[in-house]
Write a protein that holds these residues in place. Sequence first.
Motif, PDB file in Angstrom:
ATOM      1  N   GLU A 259      15.974   3.886   3.418  1.00 12.30           N
ATOM      2  CA  GLU A 259      14.880   4.228   3.996  1.00 12.30           C
ATOM      3  C   GLU A 259      14.187   5.497   4.998  1.00 12.30           C
ATOM      4  OE1 GLU A 259      13.522   1.468   8.251  1.00 12.30           O
ATOM      5  OE2 GLU A 259      13.710   0.315   6.902  1.00 12.30           O
ATOM      6  N   ARG A 260      13.054   5.445   5.141  1.00 13.89           N
ATOM      7  CA  ARG A 260      12.623   6.287   5.705  1.00 13.89           C
ATOM      8  C   ARG A 260      11.708   5.784   7.321  1.00 13.89           C
ATOM      9  NH1 ARG A 260       6.884   9.872   5.926  1.00 13.89           N
ATOM     10  NH2 ARG A 260       7.541  11.068   6.828  1.00 13.89           N
ATOM     11  N   SER A 261      12.204   6.253   8.364  1.00 20.50           N
ATOM     12  CA  SER A 261      11.814   5.557   9.394  1.00 20.50           C
ATOM     13  C   SER A 261      10.862   5.878  10.274  1.00 20.50           C
ATOM     14  CB  SER A 261      13.856   5.126  10.080  1.00 20.50           C
ATOM     15  OG  SER A 261      13.612   3.790   9.488  1.00 20.50           O
ATOM     16  N   ARG A 262      10.089   5.798  11.538  1.00 20.51           N
ATOM     17  CA  ARG A 262       9.356   6.843  12.085  1.00 20.51           C
ATOM     18  C   ARG A 262      10.058   5.578  13.327  1.00 20.51           C
ATOM     19  NH1 ARG A 262       4.709   5.134  14.387  1.00 20.51           N
ATOM     20  NH2 ARG A 262       3.437   6.829  15.187  1.00 20.51           N
ATOM     21  N   PHE A 263      10.173   6.419  14.446  1.00 16.56           N
ATOM     22  CA  PHE A 263      10.807   6.720  15.710  1.00 16.56           C
ATOM     23  C   PHE A 263      10.158   7.607  16.753  1.00 16.56           C
ATOM     24  CE2 PHE A 263      14.414   6.703  13.472  1.00 16.56           C
ATOM     25  CZ  PHE A 263      14.719   5.642  13.460  1.00 16.56           C
ATOM     26  N   VAL A 264       9.305   7.123  17.757  1.00 22.10           N
ATOM     27  CA  VAL A 264       8.470   7.143  18.513  1.00 22.10           C
ATOM     28  C   VAL A 264       9.304   7.559  20.338  1.00 22.10           C
ATOM     29  CG1 VAL A 264       6.585   6.412  17.913  1.00 22.10           C
ATOM     30  CG2 VAL A 264       7.878   4.952  19.474  1.00 22.10           C
ATOM     31  N   ARG A 265       8.956   8.709  20.896  1.00 18.80           N
ATOM     32  CA  ARG A 265       9.838   8.592  22.608  1.00 18.80           C
ATOM     33  C   ARG A 265       8.445   8.427  23.490  1.00 18.80           C
ATOM     34  NH1 ARG A 265      12.413  13.947  25.197  1.00 18.80           N
ATOM     35  NH2 ARG A 265       9.964  14.153  24.604  1.00 18.80           N
ATOM     36  N   GLU A 266       8.950   7.475  24.308  1.00 17.73           N
ATOM     37  CA  GLU A 266       8.942   6.969  25.435  1.00 17.73           C
ATOM     38  C   GLU A 266       9.023   6.308  27.073  1.00 17.73           C
ATOM     39  OE1 GLU A 266       6.190   2.715  24.361  1.00 17.73           O
ATOM     40  OE2 GLU A 266       5.584   3.975  23.035  1.00 17.73           O
ATOM     41  N   ASP A 267       8.446   7.443  27.637  1.00 19.80           N
ATOM     42  CA  ASP A 267       9.651   7.289  29.234  1.00 19.80           C
ATOM     43  C   ASP A 267      10.513   8.410  29.072  1.00 19.80           C
ATOM     44  OD1 ASP A 267       7.222   6.775  30.509  1.00 19.80           O
ATOM     45  OD2 ASP A 267       7.469   4.863  29.572  1.00 19.80           O
ATOM     46  N   GLY A 268      10.936   9.122  27.993  1.00 17.88           N
ATOM     47  CA  GLY A 268      12.598  10.140  27.428  1.00 17.88           C
ATOM     48  C   GLY A 268      13.021   8.962  26.648  1.00 17.88           C
ATOM     49  N   ARG A 269      12.673   7.605  26.045  1.00 20.54           N
ATOM     50  CA  ARG A 269      13.767   6.907  25.186  1.00 20.54           C
ATOM     51  C   ARG A 269      12.930   7.229  24.035  1.00 20.54           C
ATOM     52  NH1 ARG A 269      15.645   0.518  27.045  1.00 20.54           N
ATOM     53  NH2 ARG A 269      17.481   0.258  25.114  1.00 20.54           N
ATOM     54  N   TRP A 270      14.152   7.040  23.038  1.00 17.36           N
ATOM     55  CA  TRP A 270      13.311   7.104  22.033  1.00 17.36           C
ATOM     56  C   TRP A 270      14.047   5.295  21.062  1.00 17.36           C
ATOM     57  CZ3 TRP A 270      11.148  10.030  18.578  1.00 17.36           C
ATOM     58  CH2 TRP A 270      11.529  11.051  19.243  1.00 17.36           C
ATOM     59  N   PHE A 271      12.474   5.190  20.364  1.00 18.06           N
ATOM     60  CA  PHE A 271      12.412   3.716  19.973  1.00 18.06           C
ATOM     61  C   PHE A 271      13.014   3.409  18.650  1.00 18.06           C
ATOM     62  CE2 PHE A 271      11.094   3.168  24.501  1.00 18.06           C
ATOM     63  CZ  PHE A 271      11.760   1.984  24.468  1.00 18.06           C
ATOM     64  N   TYR A 272      12.897   2.747  17.989  1.00 14.40           N
ATOM     65  CA  TYR A 272      12.605   2.807  15.872  1.00 14.40           C
ATOM     66  C   TYR A 272      11.136   1.739  16.544  1.00 14.40           C
ATOM     67  CZ  TYR A 272      12.739   0.091  11.859  1.00 14.40           C
ATOM     68  OH  TYR A 272      12.325  -0.058  10.158  1.00 14.40           O
ATOM     69  N   VAL A 273      10.644   2.130  14.910  1.00 17.67           N
ATOM     70  CA  VAL A 273       8.933   1.733  15.058  1.00 17.67           C
ATOM     71  C   VAL A 273       9.624   0.953  13.631  1.00 17.67           C
ATOM     72  CG1 VAL A 273       6.402   1.926  15.084  1.00 17.67           C
ATOM     73  CG2 VAL A 273       7.618   3.245  16.602  1.00 17.67           C
ATOM     74  N   ALA A 274       9.271   1.268  13.048  1.00 16.88           N
ATOM     75  CA  ALA A 274       8.766   0.898  11.530  1.00 16.88           C
ATOM     76  C   ALA A 274       9.795   1.826  10.175  1.00 16.88           C
ATOM     77  CB  ALA A 274       7.693   0.431  11.308  1.00 16.88           C
ATOM     78  N   ALA A 275       9.811   1.189   9.027  1.00 12.55           N
ATOM     79  CA  ALA A 275      10.019   2.209   8.136  1.00 12.55           C
ATOM     80  C   ALA A 275       8.670   2.172   7.792  1.00 12.55           C
ATOM     81  CB  ALA A 275      10.288   1.582   6.746  1.00 12.55           C
ATOM     82  N   VAL A 276       8.275   3.748   6.300  1.00 15.73           N
ATOM     83  CA  VAL A 276       7.270   4.163   6.502  1.00 15.73           C
ATOM     84  C   VAL A 276       7.486   5.193   5.432  1.00 15.73           C
ATOM     85  CG1 VAL A 276       6.282   5.134   8.615  1.00 15.73           C
ATOM     86  CG2 VAL A 276       7.897   6.488   7.661  1.00 15.73           C
TER      87      VAL A 276
END
Length: 131
Positions: A114-131
């Motif tokens: 998988e190639r996964s997309r992550f975002v950081r909000e308020d200093g915390r990383w989150f998994y979003v989805a496979a891209v």
Amino acid sequence: MGQTAGVVSELCPCGFGLTYGECCGRFHRGEANAPTAVALMRSRYVAFVLNEVAYLRETWHPSSRPARLTLPRDRRWTGLDVLATSGGGIFDVEGTVEFAAHYRTGGRDGAQAERSRFVREDGRWFYVAAV
């Protein structure tokens, strides 16, 4: 419920080289947040290994988080290869991680690539989805 009892002093399944307690265990226990997208991806892999469903849900971005998450009981995760990363550093707000997570199920070996997309909000990383 997860299966973390007894693994704190064993090498972390993420393959980074530290014990579980020093590595992904501290993220699972809520003592720290993963500092990079790849660290979060590794800790999520270990959550799959140890059946830590609550951690998986909590690190999944609310915009794409499934209402329910059930992990296959017959799948045994056997290794992780991080193949490539883009962004996802301590000063970034987005990143991608390409990986192959190896498993054994029904007497057969397999891999989830998988190639996964992550975002950081308020200093915390989150998994979003496979891209």
